[in-house]
Design a protein around this motif. Structure first.
Motif, PDB file in Angstrom:
ATOM      1  N   ALA A 115      29.749  36.294   5.570  1.00  0.00           N
ATOM      2  CA  ALA A 115      28.372  36.058   6.008  1.00  0.00           C
ATOM      3  C   ALA A 115      28.320  34.879   6.977  1.00  0.00           C
ATOM      4  CB  ALA A 115      27.479  35.781   4.795  1.00  0.00           C
ATOM      5  N   GLU A 154      39.130  33.404 -10.887  1.00  0.00           N
ATOM      6  CA  GLU A 154      37.941  33.574 -10.051  1.00  0.00           C
ATOM      7  C   GLU A 154      38.251  34.611  -8.990  1.00  0.00           C
ATOM      8  OE1 GLU A 154      35.326  30.241  -8.770  1.00  0.00           O
ATOM      9  OE2 GLU A 154      36.942  29.025  -9.606  1.00  0.00           O
ATOM     10  N   PRO A 155      37.402  35.615  -8.816  1.00  0.00           N
ATOM     11  CA  PRO A 155      37.682  36.617  -7.782  1.00  0.00           C
ATOM     12  C   PRO A 155      37.640  35.975  -6.399  1.00  0.00           C
ATOM     13  CG  PRO A 155      35.503  36.963  -8.724  1.00  0.00           C
ATOM     14  CD  PRO A 155      36.146  35.880  -9.520  1.00  0.00           C
ATOM     15  N   THR A 214      36.571  35.346  -2.850  1.00  0.00           N
ATOM     16  CA  THR A 214      35.311  35.671  -2.193  1.00  0.00           C
ATOM     17  C   THR A 214      35.570  36.603  -1.014  1.00  0.00           C
ATOM     18  OG1 THR A 214      33.390  34.806  -1.040  1.00  0.00           O
ATOM     19  CG2 THR A 214      35.437  33.528  -0.845  1.00  0.00           C
ATOM     20  N   GLU A 215      34.739  37.587  -0.887  1.00  0.00           N
ATOM     21  CA  GLU A 215      34.887  38.548   0.207  1.00  0.00           C
ATOM     22  C   GLU A 215      33.826  38.300   1.268  1.00  0.00           C
ATOM     23  OE1 GLU A 215      34.615  42.297  -1.760  1.00  0.00           O
ATOM     24  OE2 GLU A 215      36.342  41.862  -3.032  1.00  0.00           O
ATOM     25  N   SER A 216      33.209  37.119   1.172  1.00  0.00           N
ATOM     26  CA  SER A 216      32.067  36.869   2.045  1.00  0.00           C
ATOM     27  C   SER A 216      32.489  36.621   3.490  1.00  0.00           C
ATOM     28  CB  SER A 216      31.288  35.658   1.542  1.00  0.00           C
ATOM     29  OG  SER A 216      30.215  35.407   2.412  1.00  0.00           O
TER      30      SER A 216
END
Lengths: 322, 264
Positions: B238, B231-232, B234-236
């Motif tokens: 937000a 799973e990549p 997360t770059e979030s």
């Protein structure tokens, strides 16, 4: 390692991916202290070659065949140049046109092909990173061969800049016209209509999460309440629920509003390509792992059918029944 | 006129899933007709409805499980289907472009179609290369990412639109025989009627193994090996509003006021 990368142009201009390919190619060539060759086929090849002379580029090959892209010509030209340069790795753009000739080139040259690379490395063995299942997983594949072809996803590498004094070489690909069986007869702009979403300051954009055509009314009501413009991701247009001129994305419009509200949009790479330049991005989506959140500044991880009516009411509006 | 349509069954991953080795664990996968192929089927069936004596045949590389998907095509008007599978293909996971193209080429050479339709890509692997690779393999002309098709049965040339980036379409004439890779939105795929579903039960799905189409296990040999699946990260970063939907909406409304989207 010698790398050969093929530039792309359309309607008289080099496309950004050409310079991104130069960066990707240089990184790969650096891994083995090798050379980077670029090639440009058709159009104003000399002018293009001057512009492609960026940092890290050793040689630019010009192939003066035709004005615009023709896959029969490209396939022959790339295969012929490949035989001349004998690169270890052939890089091509994972664009619509790239995918219209790269598989044929790979097949003709019996090269293993990996498409849509988002990362490429080599420590003697070529490793290519790509996505699967709509960006939910990433995979790494190794290519156990001396030579390979890879198509590179646009937007993943920074464009090469500067100049390098690259050698510019003309190459005569000796195209066999009798094997050209397709003819490009023109281009057509699509969309039109009375709304230009690329001019909007605020976009309310709807995606597959809206489920049914009649539910579009809900998002339309929000757009009206905010005095915003309604746009959408691709599936909405494919279903005929909104006209093509509302589509944001790689094959639709590129938009740069002050505020982009993505409702029920997962954030597929093709969509992101069209809206990542928005100043503020708000996402409403039930899946906290949706790729749109990698880009969003603000998020509501909840059911749009609960949140959107409440938002309309928060501004004194009355949401429609859906 | 004969039209061959390459139809793929694809796996879709649920929102929450686990990875088992180099694959998503099977219980998190749902199998379905590839979205792009649904449009290719519709394009083929529409041609069949225009012209007399147009035969539409589908070909699928897939295990017995994929017959459910194949029948969806038959229910929509495909005349008959071919399904290629073999013990040698079991456990291969992701078949390479070359393998798929070789198998489809062997079927195409047997069927001798005038036109081959495929989806632009499959929505699981998304290689987007099989159609053009197949075309080159069998010496057909081709066009990738077709979102408009003007062809009457019996014509020698198909006039197509290719959907380029940025809201531009390329208009291209393609000599037949040809392979066209079909983009979503080219038409409106029909739902299978009850009558169609009943009729599909009696239509032929011809199972073939590699030997039947003149190939052997060497077709699966590929220098490309899957070495990682993850799973990549997360770059979030937000800011996520929390609370009930009403509370979330209120916070979002405040933000939109702050941004000047709405006054007051």
């Amino acid at each position: 390692m010698t790398v050969l990368a093929i530039a792309e142009h359309r309607r008289g201009d080099l496309r950004d991916v050409s310079f991104e390919l130069a960066t990707a190619g240089r990184e790969l060539a650096d891994a083995t202290d090798g050379d980077l060759h670029l090639a440009v086929i058709g159009g104003a090849v000399e002018e293009f070659a001057d512009r492609l002379d960026r940092e890290g580029v050793d040689v630019v090959h010009t192939i003066d065949e035709g004005e615009e892209f023709n896959h029969d010509v490209y396939t022959q030209a790339v295969a012929a140049l490949y035989d001349e340069v004998e690169p270890d790795t052939l890089l091509m753009p994972n664009s619509v046109n790239g995918l219209d000739y790269a598989p044929a080139v790979a097949n003709r040259l019996s090269l293993p092909l990996v498409t849509d690379a988002i990362d490429i490395e080599s420590d003697g063995v070529l490793s290519v990173t790509r996505e699967k299942y709509g960006s939910k997983v990433e995979t790494v594949v190794e290519v156990d061969a001396n030579r390979a072809a890879v198509t590179v996803r646009p937007g993943e590498w920074p464009p090469a800049e500067g100049t390098n004094g690259a050698e510019i070489q003309e190459f005569d690909a000796e195209i066999d016209e009798s094997t050209v069986h397709s003819t490009v007869t023109g281009f057509q702009e699509v969309g039109g209509g009375d709304v230009d979403i690329s001019e909007a300051d605020v976009l309310v954009s709807v995606g597959r999460g809206i489920e049914e055509e009649e539910n579009i009314a809900l998002v339309e009501a929000l757009a009206d309440t905010l005095d915003a413009t309604l746009s959408s991701s691709r599936p909405i247009v494919d279903n005929g629920w909104l006209p093509k001129n509302r589509q944001v994305g790689q094959s639709g419009k590129v938009v740069t509003p002050d505020v982009y509200i993505a409702i029920g949009i997962s954030g597929a790479v093709q969509h992101v390509a069209g809206m990542k330049g928005a100043e503020t991005i708000v996402a409403i989506n039930t899946d906290p792992n949706a790729p749109i959140y990698d880009l969003a500044d603000y998020g509501v991880v909840d059911d749009l059918f609960d949140v959107v009516p409440a938002l309309i009411e928060a501004f004194g509006g009355e949401p429609p029944e859906v | 006129m004969k039209i061959l349509i390459a139809v793929t069954e694809v796996a879709e991953v649920e929102d929450d899933f686990e990875i088992d080795g180099l694959a998503v664990a099977d219980q998190y996968l749902d199998y379905d007709l590839n979205e792009w192929d649904d449009y290719a089927i519709e394009a083929g069936v529409q041609l069949q409805e225009v012209g007399e004596e147009v035969e539409v045949v589908s070909v699928t590389v897939g295990p017995e499980r994929s017959e459910e998907t194949i029948r969806m095509g038959l229910a929509k008007g495909v005349d008959r289907a071919i399904r290629v599978w073999d013990d040698a293909l079991e456990g291969e996971g992701q078949l390479g472009v070359e393998t798929k193209a070789d198998i489809l080429a062997a079927v195409a050479e047997d069927e001798d179609p005038d036109l081959v339709l495929t989806g632009v890509q499959s929505n699981d692997d998304a290689f987007g290369a099989t159609g053009v690779s197949l075309a080159d393999e069998i010496g057909f002309e081709w066009a990738a990412v077709v979102n408009d098709l003007d062809l009457e049965p019996g014509d020698d040339v198909a006039s197509v639109h290719r959907e380029l980036e940025g809201g531009v379409e390329e208009l291209t004439d393609v000599e037949l025989p040809a392979v066209l890779t079909i983009q979503t939105g080219i038409n409106e795929p029909r739902y299978a009627s009850l009558r169609g579903i009943r009729q599909a039960q009696s239509k032929e799905i011809a199972p073939k193994d590699l030997a039947d189409i003149g190939l052997d296990a060497s077709v699966t040999e590929s220098p490309i090996t899957l070495t990682q699946l993850y799973e990549p990260e997360t770059e979030s970063d937000a800011t996520v509003f929390e609370g009930s939907p009403d509370e979330e909406a209120d916070q979002l409304a405040d933000l939109l006021r702050d941004k000047g989207v709405v006054e007051g």
